[in-house]
Design a protein around this motif. Sequence first.
Motif, short mmCIF file in Angstrom:
data_model
loop_
_atom_site.label_atom_id
_atom_site.label_comp_id
_atom_site.label_asym_id
_atom_site.label_seq_id
_atom_site.Cartn_x
_atom_site.Cartn_y
_atom_site.Cartn_z
N TRP A 147 21.84 -16.60 -29.89
CA TRP A 147 22.03 -16.75 -28.44
C TRP A 147 21.39 -15.62 -27.65
O TRP A 147 20.99 -15.82 -26.51
CB TRP A 147 23.52 -16.89 -28.14
N VAL A 148 21.27 -14.46 -28.23
CA VAL A 148 20.50 -13.40 -27.56
C VAL A 148 19.04 -13.82 -27.44
O VAL A 148 18.40 -13.61 -26.39
CB VAL A 148 20.64 -12.08 -28.34
N LEU A 149 18.49 -14.43 -28.47
CA LEU A 149 17.11 -14.91 -28.41
C LEU A 149 16.95 -16.01 -27.36
O LEU A 149 15.96 -16.03 -26.61
CB LEU A 149 16.69 -15.42 -29.79
N LEU A 150 17.91 -16.92 -27.30
CA LEU A 150 17.84 -17.97 -26.29
C LEU A 150 17.93 -17.41 -24.87
O LEU A 150 17.25 -17.89 -23.95
CB LEU A 150 18.98 -18.97 -26.51
N ALA A 151 18.75 -16.38 -24.69
CA ALA A 151 18.83 -15.75 -23.36
C ALA A 151 17.51 -15.10 -22.98
O ALA A 151 17.08 -15.17 -21.82
CB ALA A 151 19.96 -14.71 -23.36
N LEU A 152 16.82 -14.49 -23.95
CA LEU A 152 15.51 -13.91 -23.67
C LEU A 152 14.50 -14.98 -23.26
O LEU A 152 13.74 -14.80 -22.29
CB LEU A 152 15.00 -13.16 -24.91
N VAL A 153 14.49 -16.09 -23.96
CA VAL A 153 13.56 -17.17 -23.62
C VAL A 153 13.86 -17.73 -22.24
O VAL A 153 12.96 -18.00 -21.44
CB VAL A 153 13.63 -18.28 -24.70
N LEU A 154 15.13 -17.89 -21.94
CA LEU A 154 15.53 -18.42 -20.63
C LEU A 154 15.06 -17.51 -19.50
O LEU A 154 14.55 -17.98 -18.47
CB LEU A 154 17.04 -18.61 -20.58
N GLN A 155 15.21 -16.21 -19.65
CA GLN A 155 14.81 -15.29 -18.59
C GLN A 155 13.30 -15.13 -18.51
O GLN A 155 12.76 -14.89 -17.42
CB GLN A 155 15.46 -13.92 -18.82
N LEU B 14 19.35 -11.24 -17.45
CA LEU B 14 19.34 -11.20 -18.92
C LEU B 14 20.54 -10.44 -19.44
O LEU B 14 21.23 -10.90 -20.37
CB LEU B 14 18.04 -10.55 -19.41
N MET B 15 20.83 -9.27 -18.87
CA MET B 15 21.96 -8.48 -19.34
C MET B 15 23.29 -9.21 -19.09
O MET B 15 24.18 -9.19 -19.95
CB MET B 15 21.96 -7.12 -18.65
N ALA B 16 23.41 -9.87 -17.94
CA ALA B 16 24.64 -10.60 -17.67
C ALA B 16 24.81 -11.78 -18.61
O ALA B 16 25.91 -12.06 -19.09
CB ALA B 16 24.64 -11.09 -16.22
N THR B 17 23.72 -12.47 -18.91
CA THR B 17 23.80 -13.62 -19.82
C THR B 17 24.16 -13.18 -21.23
O THR B 17 25.00 -13.81 -21.90
CB THR B 17 22.46 -14.37 -19.83
N VAL B 18 23.53 -12.12 -21.70
CA VAL B 18 23.82 -11.63 -23.05
C VAL B 18 25.26 -11.16 -23.14
O VAL B 18 25.97 -11.45 -24.12
CB VAL B 18 22.83 -10.50 -23.42
N ALA B 19 25.74 -10.43 -22.13
CA ALA B 19 27.12 -9.94 -22.17
C ALA B 19 28.13 -11.07 -22.12
O ALA B 19 29.13 -11.07 -22.85
CB ALA B 19 27.34 -8.96 -21.02
N ALA B 20 27.88 -12.05 -21.25
CA ALA B 20 28.80 -13.18 -21.16
C ALA B 20 28.83 -13.97 -22.46
O ALA B 20 29.90 -14.39 -22.94
CB ALA B 20 28.40 -14.09 -19.99
#
Length: 357
Positions: free
Chosen positions: A211-219, A233-239
Motif C-alpha cells: 500500500w505504500v507503493l500504491l500511494a506513491l503511484v497515486l501521488q 503522500l504522507m497523509a495517505t501513507v500514515a492513514a
Amino acid sequence: MTDQPTNQPYDGYDGYDPYGQQGYQQGQQGYPQAHQGYDDPYAAQQYTQQWQGQTWETQTQSPVSAQVTAAEETAYLPPQGYGAPPEAAPVSSPAADYGPATVAGNPRVTDAQRARAEGRSPVIEPGMQPAALTALLGLLLAGAAAVGTYALLVPLVVLQAVTAAGWFRLNGMWPARQGIALGFAGALAADAALLASDRSPSAILGTLGVWVLLALVLQLRSHADPDERMYGLMATVAASALAIVAGGYLAAEADAVTVGAIAVAVAVLARALPLPTPVSVVVALLAGAGGGVAAGSLTGLGTSGALLGAGAAACALIGHRVASYDYPSRFVHFTAGVSLPLSAAAPVVYVLGRALV
C-alpha cells in the motif's frame, strides 16, 4: 486687443509669459488678423496679442508647473475635507502591514492565536462524548473477541474506516476520497490476508509495503503542486498504516484483545475527566492498569493483565493526544478522537499478548 512687438512688457511681467503658450490665447479668440496678409507663416511670430487690462489668466490662475507639482504631491493621498491642512493627511502604508480585509476592518485573528495571546492553551482535547464512543467501540471489540474471529471482524472494520477518515480530516485534507478509500482498502486487504494466512502478522507487513507503493503511484499521477503532492503522500501513507496496523487486533490472542480493549476504554474515560493534565494522565494510566487486572481475572491472563492494560493505556493516551488539535472541528473529535486511541494500542496488544499468554 492690439498687435505689439514681442519685446514689450506683458502687463508688468517684463515680457515673461507665465504659461509659455502664446498660441493658447490666440486659439481662444480665433485666428488673429495679424496672420492675414503675410505670405510667410513665420513672420507672424514677430507679434503677439496682449489683453488690455487685467484678466483671469494673470490674477487667479497659478502656473502650470506649480499645478503639476501639487498634483504629484497629492496624487496618492485620500480625499481631504475642505479646510483640512495638508500635513494632517494620513500617510499611506504598504499593504504588507495589514492582514486580509475583513468586514470589521481589522486583521483576522484565529481562535488559536487569540488563545495564545490570552495565555490559554490552543489545544482542544476530544472530550467526554468522543471518549464515550471510544469506550463503546472498545467494549464491542472486547466482547466480539470473546465470541470469535469473525465476530471481531465487524467492529474492527468500523474502527479501520473511522481511522482512515479521521486521519485525513485531522490533517485538514477533506474531502480526500481517494486517500481515504485507499487507506480503508488497505485495511480490508490486510484483514483478508490475516484470515487467509491463519492470522500471521507477516500479512500486515506485506500489505503495508504494497500500500505504500500504491500511494506513491497515486501521488505521482496527481497534477497538483509538488508540495501538495508530498503532503498528500504522507497523509495517505500514515492513514493506510494506521488502518492496517489496527488489524493487529485480528492477529492477537483473543484474551489479549479483551484485556487491551477494556483497558483502553477505561483509560480514555478517565482521561476525559475535568482534571489537570498531569493528574489526568496519571489517573488514566492507573485506570488502564486496573482495567487490565479486572479483565485479566476474567480471562487466562490473571494479574499479567495489569502490564498489558498499562501498555495499552499508554498507547491510547498517545493517540488521544494526537487527536487533540488547535481548535479542530467536531468531525475531527468524532473520528480521529474516537479511533486513534484504539488503533495506536493495537501493536502493544499483539506484542504483549503474545508474550504474556
